[in-house]
Design a protein around this motif. Sequence first.
Motif, PDB file in Angstrom:
ATOM      1  N   ALA A 183      -5.888 -31.409  -3.580  1.00 44.06           N
ATOM      2  CA  ALA A 183      -7.029 -31.351  -4.504  1.00 44.06           C
ATOM      3  C   ALA A 183      -7.519 -29.913  -4.679  1.00 44.06           C
ATOM      4  O   ALA A 183      -8.679 -29.604  -4.469  1.00 44.06           O
ATOM      5  CB  ALA A 183      -8.152 -32.247  -3.993  1.00 44.06           C
ATOM      6  N   VAL A 186     -10.007 -30.082  -8.655  1.00 39.90           N
ATOM      7  CA  VAL A 186     -10.577 -31.401  -8.912  1.00 39.90           C
ATOM      8  C   VAL A 186     -11.155 -31.384 -10.326  1.00 39.90           C
ATOM      9  O   VAL A 186     -11.869 -30.461 -10.707  1.00 39.90           O
ATOM     10  CB  VAL A 186     -11.687 -31.730  -7.888  1.00 39.90           C
ATOM     11  CG1 VAL A 186     -12.328 -33.084  -8.188  1.00 39.90           C
ATOM     12  CG2 VAL A 186     -11.119 -31.713  -6.467  1.00 39.90           C
ATOM     13  N   MET A 187     -10.834 -32.417 -11.102  1.00 44.60           N
ATOM     14  CA  MET A 187     -11.246 -32.437 -12.497  1.00 44.60           C
ATOM     15  C   MET A 187     -12.474 -33.327 -12.700  1.00 44.60           C
ATOM     16  O   MET A 187     -12.819 -34.159 -11.849  1.00 44.60           O
ATOM     17  CB  MET A 187     -10.090 -32.937 -13.379  1.00 44.60           C
ATOM     18  CG  MET A 187      -8.764 -32.187 -13.159  1.00 44.60           C
ATOM     19  SD  MET A 187      -8.903 -30.390 -13.292  1.00 44.60           S
ATOM     20  CE  MET A 187      -8.859 -30.205 -15.071  1.00 44.60           C
ATOM     21  N   GLY A 192     -10.337 -35.513 -17.941  1.00 43.69           N
ATOM     22  CA  GLY A 192      -9.313 -34.995 -17.029  1.00 43.69           C
ATOM     23  C   GLY A 192      -8.791 -33.617 -17.387  1.00 43.69           C
ATOM     24  O   GLY A 192      -7.973 -33.056 -16.662  1.00 43.69           O
ATOM     25  N   LYS A 195     -12.472 -28.923 -15.494  1.00 38.88           N
ATOM     26  CA  LYS A 195     -12.706 -28.809 -14.058  1.00 38.88           C
ATOM     27  C   LYS A 195     -14.023 -29.491 -13.680  1.00 38.88           C
ATOM     28  O   LYS A 195     -14.991 -29.406 -14.430  1.00 38.88           O
ATOM     29  CB  LYS A 195     -12.775 -27.319 -13.708  1.00 38.88           C
ATOM     30  CG  LYS A 195     -12.673 -26.999 -12.242  1.00 38.88           C
ATOM     31  CD  LYS A 195     -12.784 -25.498 -11.991  1.00 38.88           C
ATOM     32  CE  LYS A 195     -14.178 -24.994 -12.280  1.00 38.88           C
ATOM     33  NZ  LYS A 195     -14.453 -23.655 -11.738  1.00 38.88           N
ATOM     34  N   GLU A 242      -6.360 -38.148 -15.973  1.00 35.42           N
ATOM     35  CA  GLU A 242      -7.445 -38.852 -15.269  1.00 35.42           C
ATOM     36  C   GLU A 242      -6.897 -39.609 -14.057  1.00 35.42           C
ATOM     37  O   GLU A 242      -7.494 -39.601 -12.977  1.00 35.42           O
ATOM     38  CB  GLU A 242      -8.179 -39.820 -16.210  1.00 35.42           C
ATOM     39  CG  GLU A 242      -9.152 -39.130 -17.164  1.00 35.42           C
ATOM     40  CD  GLU A 242      -8.512 -38.606 -18.452  1.00 35.42           C
ATOM     41  OE1 GLU A 242      -7.352 -39.008 -18.746  1.00 35.42           O
ATOM     42  OE2 GLU A 242      -9.161 -37.798 -19.153  1.00 35.42           O
ATOM     43  N   ASN A 245      -5.999 -37.161 -11.384  1.00 38.18           N
ATOM     44  CA  ASN A 245      -7.175 -36.630 -10.694  1.00 38.18           C
ATOM     45  C   ASN A 245      -7.660 -37.590  -9.609  1.00 38.18           C
ATOM     46  O   ASN A 245      -7.943 -37.187  -8.486  1.00 38.18           O
ATOM     47  CB  ASN A 245      -8.280 -36.360 -11.726  1.00 38.18           C
ATOM     48  CG  ASN A 245      -9.458 -35.612 -11.135  1.00 38.18           C
ATOM     49  OD1 ASN A 245      -9.287 -34.706 -10.311  1.00 38.18           O
ATOM     50  ND2 ASN A 245     -10.664 -35.990 -11.542  1.00 38.18           N
ATOM     51  N   ASN A 248      -5.277 -37.559  -6.743  1.00 38.62           N
ATOM     52  CA  ASN A 248      -5.435 -36.317  -5.969  1.00 38.62           C
ATOM     53  C   ASN A 248      -6.687 -36.366  -5.095  1.00 38.62           C
ATOM     54  O   ASN A 248      -6.675 -35.902  -3.949  1.00 38.62           O
ATOM     55  CB  ASN A 248      -5.532 -35.105  -6.902  1.00 38.62           C
ATOM     56  CG  ASN A 248      -4.196 -34.726  -7.524  1.00 38.62           C
ATOM     57  OD1 ASN A 248      -3.151 -35.222  -7.120  1.00 38.62           O
ATOM     58  ND2 ASN A 248      -4.240 -33.851  -8.513  1.00 38.62           N
TER      59      ASN A 248
END
Length: 334
Positions: A183, A186-187, A192, A195, A242, A245, A248
């Motif tokens: 990670a 991270v979004m 997505g 940031k 998405e 993310n 992650n």
Amino acid sequence: TPRVFSGIQPSGGLTLGNYLGAIKRFVDMQDTGIETLYCMVDLHAITVWQDPAALRRQTRELAAGYIAAGLDPAKSLLFNQSQVPEHAQLGWIFNCVARMGWMSRMTQFKDKAGKNRENASLGLFAYPALMAADILVYHATHVPVGEDQKQHIELTRDVAAKFNHDYGVDFFPMTEPVIEGAATRVMSLRDGSKKMSKSDPSPASRINMTDDADAIAKKIRKAKTDPDALPSEAQGLEDRPEARNLVNIFAGLADMKVDHVLADFGGKQFSDFKPALIDLAVSKLAPISTEMDRLMQHPDEIDRILTKGATRARQIAAPILAQTYEIVGMVGPK
Ligand code: TYM
């Protein structure tokens, strides 16, 4: 000798991005036995306007976040930047080493200054030179950061190399960024392609370290996804920002590899995955937010920890600054 330095701006609440990209990895490095210094970069925070009372509170809250997440003041030096004047002093020298052209290429500057560059503070422009000083005033060799700070670490290396070259010395080390784990970027939970950031206008876009279990659950439940089941290999996430993310985030929180997460959840729908992610996030994050609350009841104790950290940090920084002045040709005290 290896030495780890990193810092976070006390410019607002801590997000899950700060936690997974930085703080959690600060804790990992603390426990390797290498000397670790972690800073609250308040001088950097004021490159954009900060209300003084809010800045004080946010600095203490960041310290509370560090400690609640597992940083131990007996193992790591925890301090705020302004209490170690050597940062700003070396920062000036680096203002004279770094070039305007380098600074104008920094994406963080371009993002934060926006269209109206003429109106950005001079400090915002010079920001990366002070960051180079934060790191190099300790001859730090390793800097754990999220992906978005990579360019600044490269600039730090450029500053070190130019200083060494211009003065014909081999004095400042070539610092390595440590950008690791699942990670590092991270979004936003709403988009997505953006940031996760404390400055995003949508509170639903981020999880804050101060969020309680309910808030965490709500935000993950509402997080944007796509209609497909999870793939069983990381490749299958490539065009699904998405989904990627959330996977992650799961991997980051669980200290697992993405492939292992997908080995467990491949073929499952988000209706199965999200509850598991909520359970995991709540179990990891809620205790930290509770502990932050408790620590924030004792601001004097936080201040004492920071002052102690700063005193010890100065013992490392002062001789390095003195040698730098000597190299540059400043007449010193007799
Ligand atoms: P700052 O305060 O913006 O962020 C602190 C740390 O959190 C990481 N981070 C993220 N990681 C993953 N995903 C995200 N969405 C995310 N958002 C933030 C950042 O990469 C960073 O590691 N310039 C630095 C502060 C600084 C510094 C230093 C860092 C000043 N001097 C010296 C290292 C060494 C900054 O603005 O971070």
